[in-house]
Design a protein around this motif. Structure first.
Motif, short mmCIF file in Angstrom:
data_model
loop_
_atom_site.label_atom_id
_atom_site.label_comp_id
_atom_site.label_asym_id
_atom_site.label_seq_id
_atom_site.Cartn_x
_atom_site.Cartn_y
_atom_site.Cartn_z
N GLN A 1 0.84 -1.20 0.00
CA GLN A 1 0.00 0.00 0.00
C GLN A 1 0.87 1.24 0.00
OE1 GLN A 1 -2.52 0.54 3.42
NE2 GLN A 1 -4.06 1.67 2.25
N SER A 2 0.46 2.22 -0.77
CA SER A 2 1.17 3.50 -0.81
C SER A 2 0.93 4.25 0.48
CB SER A 2 0.70 4.32 -2.01
OG SER A 2 1.20 5.64 -1.94
N SER B 1 -3.69 1.00 -2.77
CA SER B 1 -2.80 -0.09 -3.17
C SER B 1 -1.85 0.38 -4.27
CB SER B 1 -3.61 -1.28 -3.66
OG SER B 1 -4.29 -0.98 -4.87
N VAL B 2 -0.63 -0.12 -4.22
CA VAL B 2 0.39 0.29 -5.19
C VAL B 2 -0.04 -0.10 -6.61
CG1 VAL B 2 2.79 -0.04 -5.91
CG2 VAL B 2 2.23 0.16 -3.49
N SER B 3 -0.64 -1.26 -6.75
CA SER B 3 -1.09 -1.71 -8.07
C SER B 3 -2.12 -0.75 -8.65
CB SER B 3 -1.68 -3.12 -7.97
OG SER B 3 -0.73 -4.04 -7.49
N ILE C 1 -0.29 2.65 -9.63
CA ILE C 1 0.49 2.53 -10.86
C ILE C 1 -0.42 2.29 -12.06
CG2 ILE C 1 2.21 1.12 -12.05
CD1 ILE C 1 3.59 0.69 -9.41
N SER D 1 7.08 10.08 -4.92
CA SER D 1 7.28 8.95 -4.01
C SER D 1 8.68 8.94 -3.43
CB SER D 1 7.00 7.64 -4.75
OG SER D 1 5.67 7.60 -5.22
N ASP E 1 8.15 6.98 -0.10
CA ASP E 1 7.10 5.97 -0.18
C ASP E 1 7.72 4.70 -0.77
OD1 ASP E 1 4.76 4.58 -0.34
OD2 ASP E 1 3.62 6.17 -1.33
N ALA F 1 7.12 1.45 -0.89
CA ALA F 1 6.37 0.46 -1.66
C ALA F 1 6.20 0.90 -3.11
CB ALA F 1 5.01 0.22 -1.01
N VAL F 2 5.89 2.17 -3.32
CA VAL F 2 5.69 2.67 -4.68
C VAL F 2 7.02 2.73 -5.43
CG1 VAL F 2 4.92 4.64 -6.06
CG2 VAL F 2 3.65 3.98 -4.02
N ALA G 1 8.13 -0.80 -6.39
CA ALA G 1 7.34 -1.35 -7.49
C ALA G 1 7.67 -0.67 -8.82
CB ALA G 1 5.85 -1.21 -7.18
#
Length: 329
Positions: A94-95, A101-103, A106, A284, A289, A291-292, A295
């Motif tokens: 998670q951002s 959610s990162v997905s 993006i 980010s 951030d 996680a972002v 990814a």
């Protein structure tokens, strides 16, 4: 009649092994890169919890809860293993900054960046390769001088400066194109991406043009070109043969500049206020951030590795000598 399919099968097996080896090597590189990026982000100055809480007063229990929520209370190697296990299932976390959610974050922006990169690359290839060929074929002519000037300007002009100039001329002084934003989809989005695409294509096209001209000049000085002209072959046919033999350095250069689009999109998207992956990565990193950033870095690495792999496969199909060498191994 029976030997032909057997020979083809024997040739396909070494090529298949080569593809498997390169894919496995690419996976190994991506794994090492993910470890390096993950470690560097945690070693960078700044505290994620403080960025998230801001200036609000917080109790130790609230800080501990946030750290536990994002696995920040775990050792670094455990944080990486937790992230890797989730990433293999398609869950990139998670951002922290956007609380989504990162997905999803993006996925909402990848279309703009992909469209911008595709448009810039298409413009660069369509303009630069024919101009580079004509520059080599007509060396010393006005076309050659124009191509040389175009290459110098494209290589020396910064991306943000070109973007600002195009904005002033074609969006402010001559209000033909929109000033900022990505439009409402479809043709409107494409219209908004024209100026950013030209901004990126200028530098990319200059590199491809230089590589095409150099490769063509080298091929035009070879013995087979002289022999073909002595046999009375038309210039157009001779030039096409030379271009085919010069295709490997051109494909190499095109694949390399395509990977550089990632860095260029950050400046272009910032200049034209496009909500793409470039501006997402910039924000980010500043907010830390993790996680972002992780990814996006992995996405960029996968894209670059895929482009490199496709370029390697293109070499095999373009040059029979490389194909024979790979088959013999």
């Amino acid at each position: 009649m029976i030997a032909t399919p057997i020979a083809r099968a024997s040739r396909s097996r070494p090529l298949g092994r080569m593809l498997v080896v390169r894919v496995l090597g690419t996976i190994g590189i991506l794994l090492v890169l993910s470890i390096v990026v993950f470690s560097m982000l945690h070693l960078a100055p700044g505290d994620i919890v403080k960025n998230l809480l801001g200036n609000r007063p917080s109790s130790p229990d609230a800080v501990a809860a946030i750290r536990a929520q994002y696995n920040l209370d775990q050792p670094l190697y455990m944080q990486y293993l937790i992230w890797l296990g989730s990433a293999l299932t398609g869950d990139f976390g998670q951002s922290i900054r956007l609380q989504d959610s990162v997905s999803s974050v993006i996925g909402a922006r990848v279309g703009i960046t992909a469209s911008l990169s595709g448009l810039a690359f298409a413009l660069a290839v369509v303009v630069a390769i024919p101009l580079g060929v004509q520059s080599a074929v007509r060396s010393g002519s006005w076309i050659d001088r124009f191509a040389t000037g175009f290459g110098i300007v494209g290589l020396s002009a910064p991306t943000f400066a070109v973007g600002l100039l195009l904005l002033y001329v074609f969006a402010f002084y001559l209000p033909i194109f929109p000033v900022y934003g990505s439009g409402d989809g479809g043709l409107d989005t494409l219209w908004h991406l024209v100026l950013p695409g030209i901004t990126l294509a200028l530098g990319l096209g200059a590199i491809i043009l230089k590589l095409t001209r150099t490769a063509m000049l080298r091929e035009l000085e070879t013995d087979y070109v002289t022999f073909g002209r002595a046999r009375g072959l038309p210039d157009r046919q001779v030039h096409m043969i030379a271009l085919r033999n010069a295709a490997i350095p051109i494909v190499t250069g095109a694949s390399l500049v395509l990977t550089f689009l990632v860095g260029g999109t950050v400046l272009a998207e910032t200049t034209f206020a496009l909500p793409g992956l470039g501006t997402l990565l910039q924000g980010s990193v500043l907010f830390k951030d993790i996680a972002v950033v992780q990814a996006l870095t992995l996405l960029v690495a996968v894209t670059i590795a895929t482009i490199a792999l496709l370029a390697d496969l293109a070499y095999i199909f373009l040059d029979p000598r490389i194909r024979a060498k790979e088959t013999a191994q």
